[in-house]
Scaffold this active site. Structure first.
Site, PDB file in Angstrom:
ATOM      1  N   SER A 145       0.861  -1.183   0.000  1.00 42.46           N
ATOM      2  CA  SER A 145       0.000   0.000   0.000  1.00 42.46           C
ATOM      3  C   SER A 145       0.896   1.230   0.000  1.00 42.46           C
ATOM      4  O   SER A 145       2.072   1.149   0.400  1.00 42.46           O
ATOM      5  CB  SER A 145      -0.853   0.000   1.278  1.00 42.46           C
ATOM      6  OG  SER A 145      -1.491   1.248   1.462  1.00 42.46           O
ATOM      7  N   TYR A 158      -1.815   0.138  10.693  1.00 41.53           N
ATOM      8  CA  TYR A 158      -1.835  -0.288   9.283  1.00 41.53           C
ATOM      9  C   TYR A 158      -0.543   0.154   8.589  1.00 41.53           C
ATOM     10  O   TYR A 158       0.067  -0.609   7.847  1.00 41.53           O
ATOM     11  CB  TYR A 158      -3.062   0.322   8.600  1.00 41.53           C
ATOM     12  CG  TYR A 158      -3.275  -0.121   7.169  1.00 41.53           C
ATOM     13  CD1 TYR A 158      -3.459  -1.464   6.835  1.00 41.53           C
ATOM     14  CD2 TYR A 158      -3.320   0.816   6.123  1.00 41.53           C
ATOM     15  CE1 TYR A 158      -3.676  -1.865   5.516  1.00 41.53           C
ATOM     16  CE2 TYR A 158      -3.546   0.434   4.808  1.00 41.53           C
ATOM     17  CZ  TYR A 158      -3.718  -0.910   4.513  1.00 41.53           C
ATOM     18  OH  TYR A 158      -3.935  -1.305   3.204  1.00 41.53           O
TER      19      TYR A 158
END
Ligand code: NAP
Length: 260
Positions: A145, A158
């Protein structure tokens, strides 16, 4: 763009984790269309079985195998079913508990995110690496990501997990150079999938909708699947190390153009 090369016989199996929704499901469809025999894995058996049937009905090869990527014994048993594997797409993962600052976030969310995104990728990669090598032309894809490259407030757990996934990909590429396995990292920015934001906000639909509010065109699961399929179908000597892909409306994790 050059047409996708048909995979060779030895490298034609593509395992996709997290294939029950979003980017994983789209990737399974596109790799099947590119000639791979796709193996769909995720925890929700009904979803991957339905998708395998859909892909078969389109004339392609697909099988479903329910699997929790954090269960190492189950992963090893899954891997033992194959002699060779051409492609492994480590896509299973996601975020939990966004908006919580480091000072107040739940350590259990951090643990689950690390286990799914990082250890899940480690489990599948370790278990299938000998099979990827045995294909003579293997590819490991890591779906990380843009959170793996820059911090943002409220995303600590995250961001930490995706940084770790990035480092896993970088380290593996260094360690296996000279062996016939490529390591490709795809780092998407904002992708509007059905479940990612809902999972992140514990099922709160209003909060999930706000993530994409006013953004003209967030990426779709198909956009990301397209980059994965493109990277995987380059000639075997071409390693796309890292591909960062964002919607035009997003210049960074925190700089997003919203209308209205
Ligand atoms: P999604 O629709 O929520 O898909 C997540 C997938 O992971 C599901 O298929 C889920 O299947 C699977 N999964 C979760 N935990 C698992 C486990 N323990 N074992 C096996 N499978 C598991 O999200 P997405 O948007 O497609 O995201 C896919 C990947 O792209 C994730 O790694 C995510 O971090 C990354 N990404 C997403 C975005 C975005 O904005 N959407 C941006 C950048 C990166 P089951 O629940 O059936 O197991």
């Amino acid at each position: 763009m050059a047409p996708a090369a048909a995979p060779s016989a030895a490298s034609r199996i593509a395992v996709v984790t997290g294939a029950s929704s979003g980017i994983g499901a789209a990737t399974a469809r596109q790799l099947a269309g590119a000639g791979y025999r796709v193996v769909l894995t995720a925890r929700r058996k009904d979803r991957i079985e339905a998708l395998a049937e859909e892909i078969q009905a389109a004339g392609h090869k697909a099988t479903a195998y329910p699997l929790d990527v954090t269960d190492r014994a189950a992963v090893d048993e899954f891997a033992s079913a194959f002699k060779t594997v051409g492609v492994l797409v480590n896509n299973a993962g996601g975020a939990l508990g966004a908006d919580d600052p480091v000072a107040a976030s739940d350590p259990e969310d951090w643990r689950r995110m690390y286990e799914t995104n990082v250890l899940g990728t480690l489990n599948l990669t370790q278990a299938l690496l000998p099979k990827l090598e045995a294909s003579g032309d293997g590819t490991v894809v890591v779906v990380s990501s843009t959170a793996g490259f820059a911090a943002y407030e409220g995303g600590g757990g995250y961001v930490a997990a995706k940084h770790a996934e990035h480092v896993l990909a970088e380290t593996l590429r260094l360690e296996i150079v000279g062996r016939p396995v490529r390591v490709v990292e795809i780092a998407p920015g904002m992708v509007k999938t059905d479940e990612f934001a809902l999972t992140r906000f514990g099922g709160d639909e209003d909060k999930a909708a706000k993530v994409y509010q006013g953004v003209a065109e967030p990426l779709t699961a198909d956009d990301v699947a397209d980059t994965i399929t493109w990277a995987v179908t380059r000639p075997a000597h071409v390693n796309i190390d890292l591909l960062v892909v964002r919607p035009r409306a997003q210049a960074s994790n925190t700089k997003v153009h919203r209308e209205g």
